[in-house]
Write a protein that holds these residues in place. Sequence first.
Motif, PDB file in Angstrom:
ATOM      1  N   GLU A  19       0.854  -1.166   0.029  1.00 39.05           N
ATOM      2  CA  GLU A  19      -0.003  -0.060   0.113  1.00 39.05           C
ATOM      3  C   GLU A  19       0.791   1.307  -0.066  1.00 39.05           C
ATOM      4  OE1 GLU A  19      -3.385   0.279   2.577  1.00 39.05           O
ATOM      5  OE2 GLU A  19      -3.932  -2.097   2.460  1.00 39.05           O
ATOM      6  N   ALA A  20       1.793   1.274   0.748  1.00 37.86           N
ATOM      7  CA  ALA A  20       2.639   2.336   0.809  1.00 37.86           C
ATOM      8  C   ALA A  20       3.429   2.621  -0.407  1.00 37.86           C
ATOM      9  CB  ALA A  20       3.957   2.076   1.755  1.00 37.86           C
ATOM     10  N   ARG A  21       3.777   1.489  -1.294  1.00 33.55           N
ATOM     11  CA  ARG A  21       4.489   2.008  -2.689  1.00 33.55           C
ATOM     12  C   ARG A  21       3.183   2.467  -3.610  1.00 33.55           C
ATOM     13  NH1 ARG A  21       9.204   0.542  -4.283  1.00 33.55           N
ATOM     14  NH2 ARG A  21       8.391  -0.383  -6.506  1.00 33.55           N
ATOM     15  N   ALA A  22       2.106   1.920  -3.671  1.00 31.62           N
ATOM     16  CA  ALA A  22       1.037   2.175  -4.417  1.00 31.62           C
ATOM     17  C   ALA A  22       0.644   3.914  -4.174  1.00 31.62           C
ATOM     18  CB  ALA A  22      -0.136   1.499  -4.067  1.00 31.62           C
ATOM     19  N   ALA A  23       0.595   4.117  -2.741  1.00 29.33           N
ATOM     20  CA  ALA A  23       0.405   5.569  -2.452  1.00 29.33           C
ATOM     21  C   ALA A  23       1.597   6.395  -3.100  1.00 29.33           C
ATOM     22  CB  ALA A  23       0.311   5.493  -1.055  1.00 29.33           C
ATOM     23  N   LYS A  24       2.773   5.968  -2.852  1.00 31.00           N
ATOM     24  CA  LYS A  24       3.867   6.674  -3.414  1.00 31.00           C
ATOM     25  C   LYS A  24       3.760   6.924  -4.987  1.00 31.00           C
ATOM     26  CE  LYS A  24       8.997   6.384  -3.623  1.00 31.00           C
ATOM     27  NZ  LYS A  24      10.233   5.846  -3.415  1.00 31.00           N
ATOM     28  N   ALA A  25       3.453   5.933  -5.705  1.00 28.01           N
ATOM     29  CA  ALA A  25       3.057   6.047  -6.988  1.00 28.01           C
ATOM     30  C   ALA A  25       2.150   6.987  -7.297  1.00 28.01           C
ATOM     31  CB  ALA A  25       2.839   4.695  -7.646  1.00 28.01           C
ATOM     32  N   ARG A  26       0.806   6.948  -6.449  1.00 27.66           N
ATOM     33  CA  ARG A  26      -0.031   7.907  -6.651  1.00 27.66           C
ATOM     34  C   ARG A  26       0.341   9.355  -6.610  1.00 27.66           C
ATOM     35  NH1 ARG A  26      -6.131   8.210  -4.127  1.00 27.66           N
ATOM     36  NH2 ARG A  26      -6.461  10.035  -5.020  1.00 27.66           N
ATOM     37  N   SER A  28       3.426  10.624  -6.687  1.00 24.54           N
ATOM     38  CA  SER A  28       4.278  10.823  -7.909  1.00 24.54           C
ATOM     39  C   SER A  28       3.335  11.367  -9.040  1.00 24.54           C
ATOM     40  CB  SER A  28       5.309   9.616  -8.054  1.00 24.54           C
ATOM     41  OG  SER A  28       5.955   9.343  -7.082  1.00 24.54           O
ATOM     42  N   CYS A  29       2.502  10.467  -9.426  1.00 23.87           N
ATOM     43  CA  CYS A  29       1.675  10.842 -10.546  1.00 23.87           C
ATOM     44  C   CYS A  29       1.170  12.308 -10.373  1.00 23.87           C
ATOM     45  CB  CYS A  29       0.699   9.791 -10.895  1.00 23.87           C
ATOM     46  SG  CYS A  29      -0.353   9.960 -12.258  1.00 23.87           S
ATOM     47  N   GLU A  30       0.502  12.379  -9.219  1.00 22.69           N
ATOM     48  CA  GLU A  30      -0.215  13.742  -8.901  1.00 22.69           C
ATOM     49  C   GLU A  30       0.400  14.819  -9.067  1.00 22.69           C
ATOM     50  OE1 GLU A  30      -1.772  12.978  -5.157  1.00 22.69           O
ATOM     51  OE2 GLU A  30      -3.919  12.242  -5.808  1.00 22.69           O
ATOM     52  N   ARG A  35       8.611   9.733 -14.152  1.00 23.24           N
ATOM     53  CA  ARG A  35       9.727   8.653 -13.872  1.00 23.24           C
ATOM     54  C   ARG A  35       9.537   7.846 -12.649  1.00 23.24           C
ATOM     55  NH1 ARG A  35      15.514  11.311 -15.351  1.00 23.24           N
ATOM     56  NH2 ARG A  35      15.754   9.809 -17.270  1.00 23.24           N
ATOM     57  N   GLU A  36       9.409   8.652 -11.367  1.00 18.57           N
ATOM     58  CA  GLU A  36       8.926   7.902 -10.069  1.00 18.57           C
ATOM     59  C   GLU A  36       7.875   7.094 -10.299  1.00 18.57           C
ATOM     60  OE1 GLU A  36       9.780   6.334  -6.534  1.00 18.57           O
ATOM     61  OE2 GLU A  36      11.071   7.618  -7.739  1.00 18.57           O
ATOM     62  N   LEU A  41       5.631   1.199 -11.034  1.00 20.22           N
ATOM     63  CA  LEU A  41       4.940   0.311 -12.100  1.00 20.22           C
ATOM     64  C   LEU A  41       5.814  -0.732 -12.631  1.00 20.22           C
ATOM     65  CD1 LEU A  41       2.819   2.762 -14.104  1.00 20.22           C
ATOM     66  CD2 LEU A  41       2.045   0.976 -12.591  1.00 20.22           C
ATOM     67  N   LEU A  42       7.294  -0.463 -13.201  1.00 20.96           N
ATOM     68  CA  LEU A  42       8.171  -1.485 -13.499  1.00 20.96           C
ATOM     69  C   LEU A  42       8.732  -2.345 -12.465  1.00 20.96           C
ATOM     70  CD1 LEU A  42       9.797   1.060 -16.121  1.00 20.96           C
ATOM     71  CD2 LEU A  42       8.673  -0.947 -16.668  1.00 20.96           C
ATOM     72  N   SER A  43       8.952  -1.643 -11.205  1.00 23.37           N
ATOM     73  CA  SER A  43       9.307  -2.629 -10.309  1.00 23.37           C
ATOM     74  C   SER A  43       8.312  -3.557  -9.802  1.00 23.37           C
ATOM     75  CB  SER A  43       9.916  -1.937  -9.008  1.00 23.37           C
ATOM     76  OG  SER A  43       8.797  -1.368  -8.348  1.00 23.37           O
ATOM     77  N   GLU A  44       7.141  -3.237  -9.864  1.00 25.02           N
ATOM     78  CA  GLU A  44       6.099  -4.268  -9.460  1.00 25.02           C
ATOM     79  C   GLU A  44       5.929  -4.989 -10.605  1.00 25.02           C
ATOM     80  OE1 GLU A  44       4.296  -4.827  -6.538  1.00 25.02           O
ATOM     81  OE2 GLU A  44       5.931  -3.598  -5.957  1.00 25.02           O
ATOM     82  N   ARG A  45       5.757  -4.656 -11.815  1.00 29.88           N
ATOM     83  CA  ARG A  45       5.691  -5.564 -12.961  1.00 29.88           C
ATOM     84  C   ARG A  45       6.843  -6.684 -12.841  1.00 29.88           C
ATOM     85  NH1 ARG A  45       7.712  -6.467 -18.185  1.00 29.88           N
ATOM     86  NH2 ARG A  45       6.234  -7.089 -19.817  1.00 29.88           N
TER      87      ARG A  45
END
Length: 89
Positions: A19-26, A28-30, A35-36, A41-45
């Motif tokens: 959840e923490a990584r998902a929130a970090k990605a969100r 970063s997107c916002e 790149r972040e 996404l790439l690391s989770e893939r």
Amino acid sequence: MGDLSEDLERCLCDCACDEARAAKARCSCEEGRVREAKRVLLSERQRLLDELHANQRGIDAIDHMLHRVSCECVPRRASANSGEGASHE
């Protein structure tokens, strides 16, 4: 459809991402840090691919053993009958 940052977080959560990584990605997107967000996404893939490959190796090993069992295991009844027949001859 939701906004991109929400969809990104939802996607990662659906993939069993922390959840923490998902929130970090969100976040970063916002904030426009593409790149972040892509890095998460790439690391989770990659994590999912590693799990997939590990599972595939397990499936391959089981398939190999199923084949060997089919070819090499002789039913007890058949081997007992052949043994009895040999002693009568």
